[in-house]
Design a protein around this motif. Structure first.
Motif, PDB file in Angstrom:
ATOM      1  N   VAL A 174      60.716  10.698 129.174  1.00  0.00           N
ATOM      2  CA  VAL A 174      59.475  10.635 129.943  1.00  0.00           C
ATOM      3  C   VAL A 174      59.398  11.865 130.838  1.00  0.00           C
ATOM      4  CG1 VAL A 174      58.168   9.351 131.671  1.00  0.00           C
ATOM      5  CG2 VAL A 174      59.447   8.114 129.912  1.00  0.00           C
ATOM      6  N   MET A 175      58.296  12.585 130.740  1.00  0.00           N
ATOM      7  CA  MET A 175      58.086  13.762 131.572  1.00  0.00           C
ATOM      8  C   MET A 175      57.315  13.349 132.820  1.00  0.00           C
ATOM      9  SD  MET A 175      59.405  16.004 129.484  1.00  0.00           S
ATOM     10  CE  MET A 175      58.877  17.579 130.115  1.00  0.00           C
ATOM     11  N   VAL A 176      57.775  13.817 133.971  1.00  0.00           N
ATOM     12  CA  VAL A 176      57.104  13.477 135.220  1.00  0.00           C
ATOM     13  C   VAL A 176      56.734  14.764 135.951  1.00  0.00           C
ATOM     14  CG1 VAL A 176      58.480  11.359 135.354  1.00  0.00           C
ATOM     15  CG2 VAL A 176      59.200  13.360 136.639  1.00  0.00           C
ATOM     16  N   PRO A 177      55.763  14.704 136.860  1.00  0.00           N
ATOM     17  CA  PRO A 177      55.382  15.919 137.598  1.00  0.00           C
ATOM     18  C   PRO A 177      56.550  16.470 138.394  1.00  0.00           C
ATOM     19  CG  PRO A 177      53.773  14.150 137.915  1.00  0.00           C
ATOM     20  CD  PRO A 177      54.944  13.535 137.231  1.00  0.00           C
ATOM     21  N   HIS A 178      56.664  17.790 138.428  1.00  0.00           N
ATOM     22  CA  HIS A 178      57.741  18.433 139.176  1.00  0.00           C
ATOM     23  C   HIS A 178      57.347  18.490 140.647  1.00  0.00           C
ATOM     24  CE1 HIS A 178      60.498  22.107 139.982  1.00  0.00           C
ATOM     25  NE2 HIS A 178      61.160  20.985 140.099  1.00  0.00           N
ATOM     26  N   ARG A 179      57.526  17.381 141.344  1.00  0.00           N
ATOM     27  CA  ARG A 179      57.162  17.246 142.744  1.00  0.00           C
ATOM     28  C   ARG A 179      58.343  16.687 143.534  1.00  0.00           C
ATOM     29  NH1 ARG A 179      51.561  17.128 143.392  1.00  0.00           N
ATOM     30  NH2 ARG A 179      52.054  17.374 145.613  1.00  0.00           N
ATOM     31  N   PHE A 180      58.288  16.852 144.858  1.00  0.00           N
ATOM     32  CA  PHE A 180      59.415  16.455 145.704  1.00  0.00           C
ATOM     33  C   PHE A 180      59.719  14.966 145.581  1.00  0.00           C
ATOM     34  CE2 PHE A 180      61.492  15.208 149.658  1.00  0.00           C
ATOM     35  CZ  PHE A 180      62.490  16.169 149.761  1.00  0.00           C
ATOM     36  N   LEU A 181      58.687  14.125 145.526  1.00  0.00           N
ATOM     37  CA  LEU A 181      58.892  12.675 145.508  1.00  0.00           C
ATOM     38  C   LEU A 181      59.076  12.102 144.106  1.00  0.00           C
ATOM     39  CD1 LEU A 181      56.396  11.372 148.234  1.00  0.00           C
ATOM     40  CD2 LEU A 181      58.876  11.619 148.399  1.00  0.00           C
ATOM     41  N   SER A 182      59.117  12.975 143.091  1.00  0.00           N
ATOM     42  CA  SER A 182      59.213  12.468 141.719  1.00  0.00           C
ATOM     43  C   SER A 182      60.488  11.671 141.474  1.00  0.00           C
ATOM     44  CB  SER A 182      59.135  13.621 140.716  1.00  0.00           C
ATOM     45  OG  SER A 182      57.852  14.184 140.708  1.00  0.00           O
ATOM     46  N   GLY A 183      61.580  12.020 142.180  1.00  0.00           N
ATOM     47  CA  GLY A 183      62.834  11.333 141.965  1.00  0.00           C
ATOM     48  C   GLY A 183      62.992  10.047 142.749  1.00  0.00           C
ATOM     49  N   GLU A 184      62.053   9.741 143.651  1.00  0.00           N
ATOM     50  CA  GLU A 184      62.124   8.479 144.386  1.00  0.00           C
ATOM     51  C   GLU A 184      62.004   7.339 143.386  1.00  0.00           C
ATOM     52  OE1 GLU A 184      61.079   5.041 146.725  1.00  0.00           O
ATOM     53  OE2 GLU A 184      59.769   5.974 145.248  1.00  0.00           O
ATOM     54  N   ALA A 185      62.914   6.354 143.471  1.00  0.00           N
ATOM     55  CA  ALA A 185      63.029   5.343 142.414  1.00  0.00           C
ATOM     56  C   ALA A 185      61.720   4.612 142.173  1.00  0.00           C
ATOM     57  CB  ALA A 185      64.142   4.356 142.755  1.00  0.00           C
ATOM     58  N   GLY A 186      61.030   4.230 143.246  1.00  0.00           N
ATOM     59  CA  GLY A 186      59.772   3.512 143.075  1.00  0.00           C
ATOM     60  C   GLY A 186      58.716   4.359 142.404  1.00  0.00           C
ATOM     61  N   ALA A 187      58.624   5.644 142.800  1.00  0.00           N
ATOM     62  CA  ALA A 187      57.667   6.548 142.165  1.00  0.00           C
ATOM     63  C   ALA A 187      58.011   6.761 140.698  1.00  0.00           C
ATOM     64  CB  ALA A 187      57.650   7.888 142.907  1.00  0.00           C
TER      65      ALA A 187
END
Length: 499
Positions: A166-179
């Protein structure tokens, strides 16, 4: 597993790989470069499935904590997912968090680029023990680790469990588990705004085990060599090795593997990094420590905590003497404010205010006490940990760089330019990357913009707007455009920065 020199990782910017002590996670990289499936088996052997009780026992024996920031015990995560799965009668899902949205880190991207099978082996051990129907690997859409990961999955085709990338946006909060869970579920990729444990309700509503790439890689190493050999290096409380990303003032920036208990000054020496004005530990939700404390610190969670630092995600950024420390912190704080989800008061109002107050200290017009009071008012009130983590970063900077703060308050500045040593992404061509500016030849000080956009615009003592030097958060862009459209003299502008 012998000591080894450094190799280069093909990322931008190029960063060295190295070991200070025995190579565990990087075993074989010097000989083979990127480890394909054949090289992986040659170095680590054929992985053998481990029953769930034995896997929990292994994680307990090696005291494996999460390597993504909080250090939560992996065995407890496993146990929570198992209990929730049994209670609800739903399958457990396993997720590898390889997003690494923190700009100052690249250790997980290094693992997925150079030893992807080690990460996958650890994740498959967990997924097999939990009898998961599939494995999910989430990575950022920056293209750094994608090719290596897809090649690894192709090499394993037909020999491993079903795996989805799964590709996710390269943003600071992307690794937060809920996000991350929300993004995998096809929802907006932001934190849920309320406390939801992935172990209770995660992907598809199922109990979900979410851990980062290094955690699974460490699990695979422990399974390959056994808990006794794993604990032969490191400290008794935190055995084994850790991965560190060392940048900033380092002449040889590196992702470096070292046993816990290693003096921080040794790692800085290896990377050619003077302690400078201070050292950031743990990243932008971490804390600054003084040069003196950096000379005393040992690399472990406890070792850093004893000097007021934070191991976090293994980020070490010494700040050189030739840049404005407070200016560097203000730049990052504006970035953090722009990266927030904007779902709660601390993010919508507090974070932009904190960034503006820091800018006010730079110009000598704001007291540090105003920043401390704001951070105290935000503490524990955010919908996620972003405001508290950012406050921790800022408050520690005010303490460590007190002389720099005083220079700006009482001596017209520190005399050093802001060199941009602390990494933040340059504005991408996407919503939220625009910046506000004012055409002062047209501005008459009506103040309407401050009423429409109070999160970003303040009025000075003469009634003219003060605009923060940072990107407009995506969630504020509609209001920013409204403020621009309603400016009576058309003096307010919203545009892309030029580089």
């Amino acid at each position: 597993m012998a000591d080894r020199g450094a190799v280069e990782l093909s990322t931008e910017p190029v960063i060295n790989l190295g070991c200070h002590g025995p190579a565990r996670l990087m075993a074989g990289v010097r000989e083979y470069g990127r480890l394909d499936l054949w090289a992986q088996t040659k170095v680590y052997g054929e992985p053998v499935p481990i029953p769930l009780p034995a896997l929990v026992d292994l994680a307990t024996q090696i005291r494996l904590g999460g390597r993504g920031g909080a250090g939560f015990p992996f065995a407890r995560k496993l146990d929570a997912v198992v209990k929730s799965s049994h209670r609800r009668g739903l399958p457990a899902i396993v997720v590898v968090n390889g997003t690494e949205g923190e700009p100052a880190a690249c250790k997980d991207k290094m693992l997925l680029s150079m030893v992807p099978h080690l990460v996958l082996d650890g994740a498959v051990l967990a997924a097999s023990a939990l009898r998961s129907p599939e494995l999910i690997v989430a990575i950022a859409d920056d293209g750094v680790a994608e090719e290596s990961l897809l090649d690894a999955l192709e090499e394993r085709r037909g020999t491993s469990m079903p795996t989805r990338v799964v590709m996710v946006p390269h943003r600071f909060l992307s690794g937060e588990a809920g996000a991350l869970v929300r993004g995998i579920n096809g929802e907006p990729h932001i934190p849920p705004g309320r406390k939801v444990r992935a172990s209770d309700t995660g992907v598809g509503g199922c109990p979900t085990l979410v851990s980062n790439a290094e955690t699974y890689a460490q699990l695979a190493v422990a399974a390959a060599i056994g808990p006794r050999e794993y604990a032969q290096i490191g400290t008794d409380e935190e055995p084994g090795t850790v991965l560190l990303t060392v940048t900033g003032a380092a002449r040889r920036p590196a992702v470096i593997e070292t046993p816990t208990g290693t003096p921080l000054k040794e790692i800085l020496r290896v990377c050619g990094a003077p302690t400078g004005q201070g050292v950031l530990t743990g990243g932008y939700h971490g804390t600054w420590i003084t040069p003196e404390d950096a000379g005393q610190a040992e690399i472990s969670r406890r070792g850093f905590e004893e000097v007021g630092g934070s191991l976090g995600a293994g980020i070490i950024v010494p700040l050189p003497d030739n840049t404005c420390a407070l200016g560097e912190v203000a730049r990052v704080t504006h970035y953090l404010a722009a990266e927030s989800a904007g779902q709660c008061g601390p993010c919508r109002l507090g974070m932009p205010e904190m960034a503006q107050l820091l800018t006010g200290i730079l110009s000598g017009g704001t007291s540090p006490e105003a920043v401390r009071a704001l951070c105290a008012a935000m503490r524990g009130r955010g919908a996620c940990s972003h405001p508290d983590g950012s406050s921790r970063f800022v408050l520690s900077a005010l303490e460590v760089f007190a002389d720099d703060v005083n220079a700006h308050l009482y001596h017209h500045g520190c005399g050093r330019p802001v060199r941009g040593v602390l990494p933040i992404p340059e504005g991408p061509d996407e919503p939220g990357a625009g910046r506000l500016s004012v055409d002062w030849s047209s501005c008459d000080g009506h103040g309407l913009c401050a009423h429409i956009l109070p999160e970003l615009v303040r009025l000075d003592e003469n009634g003219f707007p003060t605009i923060p030097d940072g990107a407009v958060p995506s969630w504020l862009e509609p209001q920013a455009r409204r403020a621009v459209d309603m400016c009576p003299t058309m003096a307010l502008r919203l545009g892309r920065p030029t580089h």
